[in-house]
Design a protein around this motif. Sequence first.
Motif, PDB file in Angstrom:
ATOM      1  N   PHE A  92       0.831  -1.204   0.000  1.00 42.97           N
ATOM      2  CA  PHE A  92       0.000   0.000   0.000  1.00 42.97           C
ATOM      3  C   PHE A  92       0.865   1.253   0.000  1.00 42.97           C
ATOM      4  O   PHE A  92       0.583   2.235  -0.692  1.00 42.97           O
ATOM      5  CB  PHE A  92      -0.917   0.012   1.217  1.00 42.97           C
ATOM      6  CG  PHE A  92      -1.642   1.304   1.381  1.00 42.97           C
ATOM      7  CD1 PHE A  92      -2.711   1.615   0.557  1.00 42.97           C
ATOM      8  CD2 PHE A  92      -1.245   2.233   2.339  1.00 42.97           C
ATOM      9  CE1 PHE A  92      -3.379   2.816   0.681  1.00 42.97           C
ATOM     10  CE2 PHE A  92      -1.918   3.443   2.462  1.00 42.97           C
ATOM     11  CZ  PHE A  92      -2.983   3.735   1.634  1.00 42.97           C
ATOM     12  N   ALA A  93       1.948   1.199   0.754  1.00 39.15           N
ATOM     13  CA  ALA A  93       2.773   2.399   0.907  1.00 39.15           C
ATOM     14  C   ALA A  93       3.628   2.671  -0.333  1.00 39.15           C
ATOM     15  O   ALA A  93       3.745   3.823  -0.748  1.00 39.15           O
ATOM     16  CB  ALA A  93       3.668   2.259   2.137  1.00 39.15           C
ATOM     17  N   VAL A  94       4.197   1.629  -0.908  1.00 41.79           N
ATOM     18  CA  VAL A  94       5.120   1.873  -1.999  1.00 41.79           C
ATOM     19  C   VAL A  94       4.577   1.416  -3.348  1.00 41.79           C
ATOM     20  O   VAL A  94       5.149   1.745  -4.379  1.00 41.79           O
ATOM     21  CB  VAL A  94       6.483   1.192  -1.743  1.00 41.79           C
ATOM     22  CG1 VAL A  94       6.989   1.559  -0.371  1.00 41.79           C
ATOM     23  CG2 VAL A  94       6.374  -0.300  -1.914  1.00 41.79           C
ATOM     24  N   GLY A  95       3.503   0.683  -3.328  1.00 38.04           N
ATOM     25  CA  GLY A  95       2.939   0.219  -4.595  1.00 38.04           C
ATOM     26  C   GLY A  95       2.325   1.361  -5.381  1.00 38.04           C
ATOM     27  O   GLY A  95       2.340   2.514  -4.930  1.00 38.04           O
ATOM     28  N   PRO A  96       1.799   1.054  -6.535  1.00 38.86           N
ATOM     29  CA  PRO A  96       1.182   2.095  -7.366  1.00 38.86           C
ATOM     30  C   PRO A  96      -0.119   2.581  -6.728  1.00 38.86           C
ATOM     31  O   PRO A  96      -0.815   1.819  -6.072  1.00 38.86           O
ATOM     32  CB  PRO A  96       0.894   1.361  -8.670  1.00 38.86           C
ATOM     33  CG  PRO A  96       0.759  -0.074  -8.278  1.00 38.86           C
ATOM     34  CD  PRO A  96       1.676  -0.287  -7.127  1.00 38.86           C
ATOM     35  N   MET A  97      -0.402   3.845  -6.937  1.00 36.83           N
ATOM     36  CA  MET A  97      -1.634   4.406  -6.368  1.00 36.83           C
ATOM     37  C   MET A  97      -2.777   4.184  -7.345  1.00 36.83           C
ATOM     38  O   MET A  97      -2.756   4.686  -8.465  1.00 36.83           O
ATOM     39  CB  MET A  97      -1.483   5.905  -6.147  1.00 36.83           C
ATOM     40  CG  MET A  97      -0.786   6.273  -4.874  1.00 36.83           C
ATOM     41  SD  MET A  97      -1.873   6.180  -3.432  1.00 36.83           S
ATOM     42  CE  MET A  97      -1.995   4.425  -3.134  1.00 36.83           C
ATOM     43  N   THR A  98      -3.769   3.482  -6.904  1.00 37.17           N
ATOM     44  CA  THR A  98      -4.883   3.198  -7.793  1.00 37.17           C
ATOM     45  C   THR A  98      -5.891   4.326  -7.714  1.00 37.17           C
ATOM     46  O   THR A  98      -6.751   4.355  -6.844  1.00 37.17           O
ATOM     47  CB  THR A  98      -5.557   1.879  -7.410  1.00 37.17           C
ATOM     48  OG1 THR A  98      -6.103   2.025  -6.084  1.00 37.17           O
ATOM     49  CG2 THR A  98      -4.545   0.747  -7.395  1.00 37.17           C
ATOM     50  N   GLY A  99      -5.738   5.249  -8.633  1.00 34.76           N
ATOM     51  CA  GLY A  99      -6.644   6.371  -8.794  1.00 34.76           C
ATOM     52  C   GLY A  99      -7.299   6.907  -7.534  1.00 34.76           C
ATOM     53  O   GLY A  99      -8.470   6.673  -7.303  1.00 34.76           O
ATOM     54  N   ILE A 100      -6.508   7.604  -6.748  1.00 37.47           N
ATOM     55  CA  ILE A 100      -7.071   8.211  -5.538  1.00 37.47           C
ATOM     56  C   ILE A 100      -7.068   9.719  -5.695  1.00 37.47           C
ATOM     57  O   ILE A 100      -6.030  10.322  -5.974  1.00 37.47           O
ATOM     58  CB  ILE A 100      -6.256   7.818  -4.295  1.00 37.47           C
ATOM     59  CG1 ILE A 100      -6.567   6.369  -3.921  1.00 37.47           C
ATOM     60  CG2 ILE A 100      -6.558   8.737  -3.135  1.00 37.47           C
ATOM     61  CD1 ILE A 100      -5.975   5.946  -2.620  1.00 37.47           C
ATOM     62  N   ASP A 101      -8.214  10.305  -5.514  1.00 43.88           N
ATOM     63  CA  ASP A 101      -8.303  11.760  -5.610  1.00 43.88           C
ATOM     64  C   ASP A 101      -7.883  12.375  -4.280  1.00 43.88           C
ATOM     65  O   ASP A 101      -8.585  12.290  -3.288  1.00 43.88           O
ATOM     66  CB  ASP A 101      -9.738  12.166  -5.959  1.00 43.88           C
ATOM     67  CG  ASP A 101      -9.846  13.676  -6.153  1.00 43.88           C
ATOM     68  OD1 ASP A 101      -8.979  14.415  -5.654  1.00 43.88           O
ATOM     69  OD2 ASP A 101     -10.809  14.105  -6.800  1.00 43.88           O
ATOM     70  N   THR A 102      -6.712  12.981  -4.291  1.00 40.49           N
ATOM     71  CA  THR A 102      -6.177  13.491  -3.039  1.00 40.49           C
ATOM     72  C   THR A 102      -7.092  14.522  -2.407  1.00 40.49           C
ATOM     73  O   THR A 102      -7.315  14.523  -1.198  1.00 40.49           O
ATOM     74  CB  THR A 102      -4.791  14.117  -3.264  1.00 40.49           C
ATOM     75  OG1 THR A 102      -4.037  13.252  -4.100  1.00 40.49           O
ATOM     76  CG2 THR A 102      -4.089  14.299  -1.940  1.00 40.49           C
ATOM     77  N   GLU A 103      -7.614  15.398  -3.252  1.00 39.91           N
ATOM     78  CA  GLU A 103      -8.518  16.440  -2.749  1.00 39.91           C
ATOM     79  C   GLU A 103      -9.619  15.826  -1.891  1.00 39.91           C
ATOM     80  O   GLU A 103      -9.807  16.163  -0.730  1.00 39.91           O
ATOM     81  CB  GLU A 103      -9.176  17.174  -3.926  1.00 39.91           C
ATOM     82  CG  GLU A 103      -8.218  17.917  -4.817  1.00 39.91           C
ATOM     83  CD  GLU A 103      -7.638  19.133  -4.114  1.00 39.91           C
ATOM     84  OE1 GLU A 103      -8.345  19.689  -3.239  1.00 39.91           O
ATOM     85  OE2 GLU A 103      -6.490  19.516  -4.415  1.00 39.91           O
ATOM     86  N   VAL A 104     -10.314  14.910  -2.507  1.00 33.66           N
ATOM     87  CA  VAL A 104     -11.431  14.259  -1.822  1.00 33.66           C
ATOM     88  C   VAL A 104     -10.964  13.575  -0.548  1.00 33.66           C
ATOM     89  O   VAL A 104     -11.551  13.741   0.526  1.00 33.66           O
ATOM     90  CB  VAL A 104     -12.092  13.225  -2.755  1.00 33.66           C
ATOM     91  CG1 VAL A 104     -13.122  12.407  -1.996  1.00 33.66           C
ATOM     92  CG2 VAL A 104     -12.727  13.934  -3.932  1.00 33.66           C
ATOM     93  N   LEU A 105      -9.899  12.818  -0.694  1.00 38.49           N
ATOM     94  CA  LEU A 105      -9.386  12.090   0.454  1.00 38.49           C
ATOM     95  C   LEU A 105      -9.103  13.027   1.612  1.00 38.49           C
ATOM     96  O   LEU A 105      -9.528  12.802   2.755  1.00 38.49           O
ATOM     97  CB  LEU A 105      -8.111  11.342   0.053  1.00 38.49           C
ATOM     98  CG  LEU A 105      -7.453  10.527   1.163  1.00 38.49           C
ATOM     99  CD1 LEU A 105      -8.418   9.497   1.693  1.00 38.49           C
ATOM    100  CD2 LEU A 105      -6.169   9.889   0.695  1.00 38.49           C
ATOM    101  N   VAL A 106      -8.393  14.110   1.303  1.00 38.04           N
ATOM    102  CA  VAL A 106      -8.025  15.043   2.365  1.00 38.04           C
ATOM    103  C   VAL A 106      -9.261  15.655   3.006  1.00 38.04           C
ATOM    104  O   VAL A 106      -9.344  15.791   4.229  1.00 38.04           O
ATOM    105  CB  VAL A 106      -7.102  16.146   1.822  1.00 38.04           C
ATOM    106  CG1 VAL A 106      -6.985  17.278   2.828  1.00 38.04           C
ATOM    107  CG2 VAL A 106      -5.737  15.571   1.512  1.00 38.04           C
TER     108      VAL A 106
END
Lengths: 233, 233
Positions: A92-106
């Motif tokens: 999870f930490a170093v693998g590829p990021m599967t389309g996460i919208d940072t804005e939304v997440l934050v």
Amino acid sequence: MAGLRERKKEQTRQRLAATAWRLFAERGFEAVTVSEIAEAAEVAKATLFSYFPTKESLALQGVGDEDLAGIVAGRPAGTSPLDALRTHYRDFAVGPMTGIDTEVLVSRVRVIFDSPALSSAAHALLYQQRQKLAEVLAAEHGETAAALMAAQISASLVTLQETFFRRLAAGAALEDARRRLAEDVELAFGLLAHGLDPFASGGRPARDEPAPAEDPITTEDRPRPTGRLRPAA
Amino acid sequence: MAGLRERKKEQTRQRLAATAWRLFAERGFEAVTVSEIAEAAEVAKATLFSYFPTKESLALQGVGDEDLAGIVAGRPAGTSPLDALRTHYRDFAVGPMTGIDTEVLVSRVRVIFDSPALSSAAHALLYQQRQKLAEVLAAEHGETAAALMAAQISASLVTLQETFFRRLAAGAALEDARRRLAEDVELAFGLLAHGLDPFASGGRPARDEPAPAEDPITTEDRPRPTGRLRPAA
DNA sequence: TCTGAAATCAAACCCGGTACGAGTTTTTGT
DNA sequence: ACAAAAACTCGTACCGGGTTTGATTTCAGA
């Protein structure tokens, strides 16, 4: 073959969740009323509660979905529970990021952190994971030992999450936060695997911080202390 | 020099708590109404809430008072935080019982266990201890390490408490429960100090349960694994 | 004994959540 | 195609925890 009925339900459910989150993001969790949400989503309050059992559940959809127990139960033969989890979190930490919208997440994280009620509800969710983890561990160890291990593991992972999210909420870039998370994962699993004693210091600590490695991935299993816990006196 | 005013207040406070607990014990937490409590204690509802901020706080007076952070901060020089806590909990388990009414204790425990709301509120209280513990540990270790250690320690101790109380609630005699607690304390601190790896087993576990010693007290410190965590690659 | 601050009170109110009965829509069996 | 049954929704009234308000009592201190 999705019936019309089910499609409509799913639609309404989505609309409710989306509406709720829009309002929460605008004004915070406590400042938004369920009646308000229902009204904005054009449903009756009673209907809303037929979709979501509580106001919190509107905000915590998908929180605590990650299934520790499943990871451990489904681990490849020959791996310890801890190894399985470590691998998972490393990915999870170093693998590829599967389309996460940072804005939304934050924004989600901020809302949750800002509301004691929500934070506490989130904790309760994560607590259930811990119980299930304890159950699968209990198959291999004593009940008490399993409960203790599950408690330690789950507490550590929750702490990792909290730290990660707090950094995000504080404005850190996603990639930075992930890098630090990668370090913290190694630290956490090191502590879990080898215990706190190597850190123990009587009066003064041996070192201020255990200097996490540059590239966590290169950190491979060290020879384990083989000593059993509490050998018969 | 306790003014009449303050004496009366203390009196009312006591009366409220006592009344509440009487009702809770009779019918369970959820089945009792705050208005009811207020009425039975002959105060207005608003007054009740001027004494106790929430219904839960009526039931959780004194829960989470034990101060982990204090124990660690005030430990004698030369002892590790873990040792200080282990000693403390050993004493509680095997030391003399200072006038505890088992009946009352069990009834309290039952009421709390039977109410999800109450259990969860109790958890929230214990969570605060953990934060404070993390703060004092942060003085000696990195912030993240401190948070992780505090999480592990606190989770373990909460688990110990839960197990202990669950046995009591299940009808075990106080002395029996204390004996088993004594074993569990050793197990818990063993895990904390030396980690889970000694337990780790790839495919199948090495042993079903690590056979706790007969007399926990005789279990003295074993030589510690000296390996540091994640030595520079 | 008088005065002002603190405590209490009843009652109305807010909000999350439930209960109810009646109405509407989809499904299902024929 | 149609009717009965099931599922869903609605408005409204209600409950319980908690807050607000404003009037009234109770203590303390001069």
